[in-house]
Enzyme design. Structure first.
Site, PDB file in Angstrom:
ATOM      1  N   HIS A  12      12.834  68.417  -8.827  1.00 14.26           N
ATOM      2  CA  HIS A  12      12.478  69.448  -9.831  1.00 14.26           C
ATOM      3  C   HIS A  12      13.620  70.460  -9.865  1.00 14.26           C
ATOM      4  O   HIS A  12      13.707  71.341  -9.019  1.00 14.26           O
ATOM      5  CB  HIS A  12      11.165  70.143  -9.442  1.00 14.26           C
ATOM      6  CG  HIS A  12      10.690  71.149 -10.459  1.00 14.26           C
ATOM      7  ND1 HIS A  12       9.387  71.196 -10.910  1.00 14.26           N
ATOM      8  CD2 HIS A  12      11.333  72.157 -11.100  1.00 14.26           C
ATOM      9  CE1 HIS A  12       9.257  72.186 -11.780  1.00 14.26           C
ATOM     10  NE2 HIS A  12      10.430  72.791 -11.904  1.00 14.26           N
ATOM     11  N   HIS A  14      16.310  72.919 -12.406  1.00 19.02           N
ATOM     12  CA  HIS A  14      16.742  73.485 -13.689  1.00 19.02           C
ATOM     13  C   HIS A  14      18.257  73.627 -13.658  1.00 19.02           C
ATOM     14  O   HIS A  14      18.790  74.412 -12.876  1.00 19.02           O
ATOM     15  CB  HIS A  14      16.101  74.859 -13.926  1.00 19.02           C
ATOM     16  CG  HIS A  14      14.604  74.791 -13.987  1.00 19.02           C
ATOM     17  ND1 HIS A  14      13.926  74.577 -15.164  1.00 19.02           N
ATOM     18  CD2 HIS A  14      13.661  74.863 -13.021  1.00 19.02           C
ATOM     19  CE1 HIS A  14      12.621  74.540 -14.914  1.00 19.02           C
ATOM     20  NE2 HIS A  14      12.431  74.709 -13.618  1.00 19.02           N
ATOM     21  N   ASN A  40      13.224  72.291 -20.015  1.00 18.89           N
ATOM     22  CA  ASN A  40      12.856  73.538 -20.719  1.00 18.89           C
ATOM     23  C   ASN A  40      14.079  74.328 -21.158  1.00 18.89           C
ATOM     24  O   ASN A  40      14.252  75.490 -20.825  1.00 18.89           O
ATOM     25  CB  ASN A  40      11.918  74.404 -19.861  1.00 18.89           C
ATOM     26  CG  ASN A  40      12.555  74.889 -18.566  1.00 18.89           C
ATOM     27  OD1 ASN A  40      13.434  74.226 -18.019  1.00 18.89           O
ATOM     28  ND2 ASN A  40      12.136  76.048 -18.069  1.00 18.89           N
ATOM     29  N   LYS A  95       7.475  66.057 -18.681  1.00 20.47           N
ATOM     30  CA  LYS A  95       6.978  67.300 -18.072  1.00 20.47           C
ATOM     31  C   LYS A  95       6.077  68.035 -19.052  1.00 20.47           C
ATOM     32  O   LYS A  95       6.498  68.366 -20.158  1.00 20.47           O
ATOM     33  CB  LYS A  95       8.184  68.178 -17.696  1.00 20.47           C
ATOM     34  CG  LYS A  95       7.853  69.576 -17.216  1.00 20.47           C
ATOM     35  CD  LYS A  95       7.385  69.587 -15.778  1.00 20.47           C
ATOM     36  CE  LYS A  95       6.988  70.984 -15.315  1.00 20.47           C
ATOM     37  NZ  LYS A  95       8.129  71.817 -14.967  1.00 20.47           N
TER      38      LYS A  95
HETATM   39  C1  NCD Z   1      11.506  78.250 -14.254  1.00 17.74           C
HETATM   40  C2  NCD Z   1      12.685  78.573 -15.176  1.00 17.74           C
HETATM   41  O1  NCD Z   1      13.257  79.653 -15.059  1.00 17.74           O
HETATM   42  O2  NCD Z   1      13.042  77.705 -15.977  1.00 17.74           O
HETATM   43  N1  NCD Z   1      11.037  79.478 -13.662  1.00 17.74           N
HETATM   44  C3  NCD Z   1      10.309  79.610 -12.530  1.00 17.74           C
HETATM   45  O3  NCD Z   1       9.918  80.749 -12.211  1.00 17.74           O
HETATM   46  N2  NCD Z   1      10.034  78.591 -11.754  1.00 17.74           N
HETATM   47  C4  NCD Z   1      10.445  77.526 -15.002  1.00 17.74           C
HETATM   48  C5  NCD Z   1       9.357  76.905 -14.151  1.00 17.74           C
HETATM   49  O4  NCD Z   1       9.551  75.861 -13.554  1.00 17.74           O
HETATM   50  O5  NCD Z   1       8.259  77.477 -14.091  1.00 17.74           O
HETATM   51 ZN    ZN Z   2      10.657  74.623 -12.723  1.00 15.52          ZN
END
Ligand code: NCD
Ligand code: ZN
Length: 333
Positions: A12, A14, A40, A95
């Site tokens: 997981h 980003h 996202n 997702k």
């Molecule tokens: C994540 C993001 O910034 O994209 N933020 C977080 O607080 N985890 C999004 C997510 O996975 O909830």
């Molecule tokens: Zn996340």
């Protein structure tokens, strides 16, 4: 003293896009064999073309590293069985974000109507596409995940052949239902294994530890540790490393997300060693994910050595988790 991890996986992650992607992808690409990349972006990744071009951009910035980005699509209620079949070769998961629960989730699902969405879940079951879920309601912040457990249970019962991954679990309640349903699995982050709400807001407010789902109570952290430290086969590591520029964090209206990528393996080694469970780290950061996702990652050995280092205060205008603090293990360059 040193030890080796074989092909660690972050299920997981980003990686963002543009300059942020260029600056931060290397932290994961150096230390992991692969990662599940979250969709996202703005706009979210909902079609095959944008998914493939995003993958290209990632591969471009990590060229030179042995690293596989496993791609995911952002769940839309109008996906058809035909579309899913076409997407299958390019994706590792889909997702699902309930609308508005976290960063860039505005176009997520308003109401998870199991009947209405069942053709999608049936098709995903048949195609063996795992469903990753951000499991929070729009309720009171400390109760959001616990309230969402009812949805997880409905999904698990209605679609017994669907692989359902409860993302970044943070509560005893999630740990309980995970054990109860064969088709439920979960990712656990580094930060939820290490912090509680006290670290975020118990003293002076620490925006760099503010994330969704918010860190919870001691008993919740202990329930997560019990799963991770014993390398329970139903859980795997997913960092949810989610960088935001410092001016998006150190302000009123602080963005949710913790940038943990630069410290993950060091901090995990320290935690597992402290509990005398270092031998279980390999399963937690790699083998369990291989089994759950049926992946064969590229061969990549990462050596960790006992060597104290100080986490930098800032990296490319992003403040990493535990900035300025010392860690006991270091990844050998
Ligand atoms: C994540 C993001 O910034 O994209 N933020 C977080 O607080 N985890 C999004 C997510 O996975 O909830
Ligand atoms: Zn996340």
């Amino acid at each position: 003293m040193q030890f080796t991890l074989n092909s660690p996986l972050d299920m997981h992650l980003h990686l963002r896009d543009g300059d942020m992607l260029k600056n931060i992808a290397k932290f994961s690409a150096k230390e992991f064999a692969g990662a599940l990349i979250m969709p996202n972006l703005m706009p979210p990744v909902t079609d095959i073309n944008s998914l493939l071009s995003y993958k290209e951009r990632i591969l471009e910035v990590v060229s030179g590293e042995n690293f596989t980005p496993y791609m995911s699509l952002f769940f839309k209620s109008d996906y058809t069985a035909d579309f899913l079949q076409k997407a299958k070769p390019y994706i590792a998961a889909i997702k699902l974000y309930p609308s508005g629960v976290t960063t860039n989730s505005e176009s997520g699902i308003e109401r998870i109507d199991i009947k209405k969405l069942s053709p999608i879940f049936e098709a995903m079951s048949e195609l063996c596409i795992p469903l990753c879920v951000h499991g929070e309601t729009n309720g009171f912040v400390m109760d959001r995940e616990r309230e969402f457990c009812a949805v997880y249970e409905q999904l698990a019962k209605a679609f017994p052949n669907l692989i359902i991954i409860m993302e970044h679990i943070t509560t005893c309640a999630s740990a309980e239902i995970l054990k109860r349903y064969e088709n439920l699995y979960a990712t656990i982050t580094l930060h939820h294994l290490l912090i509680t709400l006290d670290d975020v807001a118990g003293g002076l407010l620490n925006p760099h530890l503010f994330c969704k789902p918010i860190a919870k109570r001691h008993e919740d952290k202990e329930a997560l540790q019990e799963l991770a430290l014993n390398a329970n086969k139903k859980v795997m590591f997913g960092s949810d490393s989610a960088p935001h520029l410092v001016d998006k964090k150190e302000r009123c209206g602080c963005a949710a997300g913790i940038f943990s990528a630069p410290i993950i393996l060091s901090a995990l080694a320290e935690l597992f060693e402290k509990h005398n469970k270092l031998t279980n780290l390999q399963a937690f950061v790699s083998n369990n994910a291989r089994d759950i996702y049926k992946l064969t990652p590229i061969e990549k050995n990462i050596i960790l050595e006992k060597k104290e280092w100080i986490v930098p205060a800032k990296l490319h205008d992003v403040v990493p988790m535990f900035a300025g603090q010392s860690l006991k293990w270091k990844v050998k360059p």
